[in-house]
Write a protein that holds these residues in place. Sequence first.
Motif, PDB file in Angstrom:
ATOM      1  N   SER A  22       0.823  -1.204   0.000  1.00 39.97           N
ATOM      2  CA  SER A  22       0.000   0.000   0.000  1.00 39.97           C
ATOM      3  C   SER A  22       0.859   1.257   0.000  1.00 39.97           C
ATOM      4  CB  SER A  22      -0.927   0.015   1.212  1.00 39.97           C
ATOM      5  OG  SER A  22      -1.801  -1.061   1.174  1.00 39.97           O
ATOM      6  N   VAL A  23       1.918   1.245   0.780  1.00 42.63           N
ATOM      7  CA  VAL A  23       2.817   2.397   0.822  1.00 42.63           C
ATOM      8  C   VAL A  23       3.516   2.577  -0.528  1.00 42.63           C
ATOM      9  CG1 VAL A  23       4.908   3.296   1.916  1.00 42.63           C
ATOM     10  CG2 VAL A  23       3.111   2.305   3.315  1.00 42.63           C
TER      11      VAL A  23
ATOM     12  N   ASN B 180      -7.266   9.874 -12.680  1.00 40.91           N
ATOM     13  CA  ASN B 180      -6.268  10.754 -12.084  1.00 40.91           C
ATOM     14  C   ASN B 180      -5.349   9.858 -11.260  1.00 40.91           C
ATOM     15  OD1 ASN B 180      -4.793  12.594 -10.619  1.00 40.91           O
ATOM     16  ND2 ASN B 180      -6.554  13.899 -10.157  1.00 40.91           N
ATOM     17  N   PRO B 181      -4.094   9.664 -11.678  1.00 41.22           N
ATOM     18  CA  PRO B 181      -3.227   8.681 -11.019  1.00 41.22           C
ATOM     19  C   PRO B 181      -2.990   8.961  -9.534  1.00 41.22           C
ATOM     20  CG  PRO B 181      -2.234   9.429 -13.063  1.00 41.22           C
ATOM     21  CD  PRO B 181      -3.433  10.262 -12.824  1.00 41.22           C
ATOM     22  N   THR B 182      -2.849  10.214  -9.170  1.00 44.70           N
ATOM     23  CA  THR B 182      -2.587  10.551  -7.766  1.00 44.70           C
ATOM     24  C   THR B 182      -3.765  10.171  -6.880  1.00 44.70           C
ATOM     25  OG1 THR B 182      -1.250  12.400  -8.547  1.00 44.70           O
ATOM     26  CG2 THR B 182      -1.878  12.399  -6.225  1.00 44.70           C
ATOM     27  N   ARG B 183      -4.954  10.530  -7.304  1.00 48.13           N
ATOM     28  CA  ARG B 183      -6.149  10.194  -6.515  1.00 48.13           C
ATOM     29  C   ARG B 183      -6.396   8.695  -6.485  1.00 48.13           C
ATOM     30  NH1 ARG B 183     -10.627  14.737  -8.174  1.00 48.13           N
ATOM     31  NH2 ARG B 183      -9.553  16.513  -7.252  1.00 48.13           N
TER      32      ARG B 183
ATOM     33  N   ALA C 214      -4.087   7.032  -4.047  1.00 46.14           N
ATOM     34  CA  ALA C 214      -4.514   7.275  -2.666  1.00 46.14           C
ATOM     35  C   ALA C 214      -5.693   6.383  -2.290  1.00 46.14           C
ATOM     36  CB  ALA C 214      -4.864   8.744  -2.478  1.00 46.14           C
ATOM     37  N   VAL C 215      -6.686   6.306  -3.161  1.00 47.55           N
ATOM     38  CA  VAL C 215      -7.875   5.497  -2.868  1.00 47.55           C
ATOM     39  C   VAL C 215      -7.506   4.022  -2.746  1.00 47.55           C
ATOM     40  CG1 VAL C 215     -10.088   4.720  -3.795  1.00 47.55           C
ATOM     41  CG2 VAL C 215      -9.487   7.118  -3.909  1.00 47.55           C
ATOM     42  N   THR C 216      -6.673   3.537  -3.648  1.00 47.67           N
ATOM     43  CA  THR C 216      -6.295   2.124  -3.634  1.00 47.67           C
ATOM     44  C   THR C 216      -5.476   1.786  -2.397  1.00 47.67           C
ATOM     45  OG1 THR C 216      -6.296   2.119  -6.042  1.00 47.67           O
ATOM     46  CG2 THR C 216      -5.189   0.298  -4.951  1.00 47.67           C
TER      47      THR C 216
ATOM     48  N   ALA D 163     -15.472  -2.339  -0.063  1.00 45.37           N
ATOM     49  CA  ALA D 163     -15.159  -2.561  -1.478  1.00 45.37           C
ATOM     50  C   ALA D 163     -16.119  -1.794  -2.384  1.00 45.37           C
ATOM     51  CB  ALA D 163     -15.197  -4.049  -1.796  1.00 45.37           C
ATOM     52  N   VAL D 164     -17.390  -1.781  -2.048  1.00 42.46           N
ATOM     53  CA  VAL D 164     -18.373  -1.049  -2.860  1.00 42.46           C
ATOM     54  C   VAL D 164     -18.114   0.449  -2.785  1.00 42.46           C
ATOM     55  CG1 VAL D 164     -20.822  -0.469  -3.032  1.00 42.46           C
ATOM     56  CG2 VAL D 164     -20.132  -2.842  -2.775  1.00 42.46           C
ATOM     57  N   LEU D 165     -17.859   0.952  -1.593  1.00 44.38           N
ATOM     58  CA  LEU D 165     -17.612   2.389  -1.439  1.00 44.38           C
ATOM     59  C   LEU D 165     -16.351   2.830  -2.176  1.00 44.38           C
ATOM     60  CD1 LEU D 165     -18.583   3.053   2.285  1.00 44.38           C
ATOM     61  CD2 LEU D 165     -19.773   3.783   0.230  1.00 44.38           C
ATOM     62  N   THR D 166     -15.296   2.064  -2.084  1.00 41.21           N
ATOM     63  CA  THR D 166     -14.086   2.448  -2.803  1.00 41.21           C
ATOM     64  C   THR D 166     -14.261   2.302  -4.312  1.00 41.21           C
ATOM     65  OG1 THR D 166     -13.135   0.249  -2.453  1.00 41.21           O
ATOM     66  CG2 THR D 166     -12.480   1.980  -0.925  1.00 41.21           C
ATOM     67  N   GLY D 167     -15.068   1.349  -4.738  1.00 45.52           N
ATOM     68  CA  GLY D 167     -15.374   1.247  -6.166  1.00 45.52           C
ATOM     69  C   GLY D 167     -16.113   2.476  -6.672  1.00 45.52           C
ATOM     70  N   ILE D 168     -17.048   2.967  -5.870  1.00 45.23           N
ATOM     71  CA  ILE D 168     -17.774   4.186  -6.236  1.00 45.23           C
ATOM     72  C   ILE D 168     -16.831   5.384  -6.249  1.00 45.23           C
ATOM     73  CG2 ILE D 168     -19.549   5.801  -5.454  1.00 45.23           C
ATOM     74  CD1 ILE D 168     -21.108   3.310  -4.457  1.00 45.23           C
ATOM     75  N   ILE D 169     -15.967   5.468  -5.251  1.00 43.17           N
ATOM     76  CA  ILE D 169     -15.018   6.583  -5.194  1.00 43.17           C
ATOM     77  C   ILE D 169     -14.046   6.529  -6.368  1.00 43.17           C
ATOM     78  CG2 ILE D 169     -13.121   7.566  -3.842  1.00 43.17           C
ATOM     79  CD1 ILE D 169     -14.681   6.737  -1.330  1.00 43.17           C
ATOM     80  N   LYS D 170     -13.602   5.330  -6.731  1.00 38.99           N
ATOM     81  CA  LYS D 170     -12.705   5.200  -7.885  1.00 38.99           C
ATOM     82  C   LYS D 170     -13.402   5.628  -9.170  1.00 38.99           C
ATOM     83  CE  LYS D 170      -9.750   1.432  -6.289  1.00 38.99           C
ATOM     84  NZ  LYS D 170      -9.375   0.022  -6.508  1.00 38.99           N
TER      85      LYS D 170
END
Length: 96
Positions: free
Chosen positions: A19-20, A43-46, A49-51, A83-90
């Motif tokens: 992750s780091v 956006n690679p930076t975002r 961070a999300v991943t 997993a669902v929330l991060t999928g939506i954020i991605k």
Amino acid sequence: MNIWILIASIASLAVVLMSVAILFGRADKLVYELRGDDSDKYNPTRLRAVTAIEYMLMMLLVWASHLFDFNAHISFLAILLLAVLTGIIKGTWATK
């Protein structure tokens, strides 16, 4: 010490180090969305961070469910919700 806790600790350390590495852009090949043809729409930076935060929170949920002896259904639902929330954020915040 139980051998399974030792193995889980080493595996968790590997996930946190991964992750780091993702967070600092050293492991972009581990991020599925940055490998394909659609990588220019993110956006690679975002996305990094999300991943990275997703992986760290997954490890935190796994350890919390083990330490506090949650019901298996609660643990599954918590990880599924994450997993669902991060999928939506991605799909929304991490796109260009």
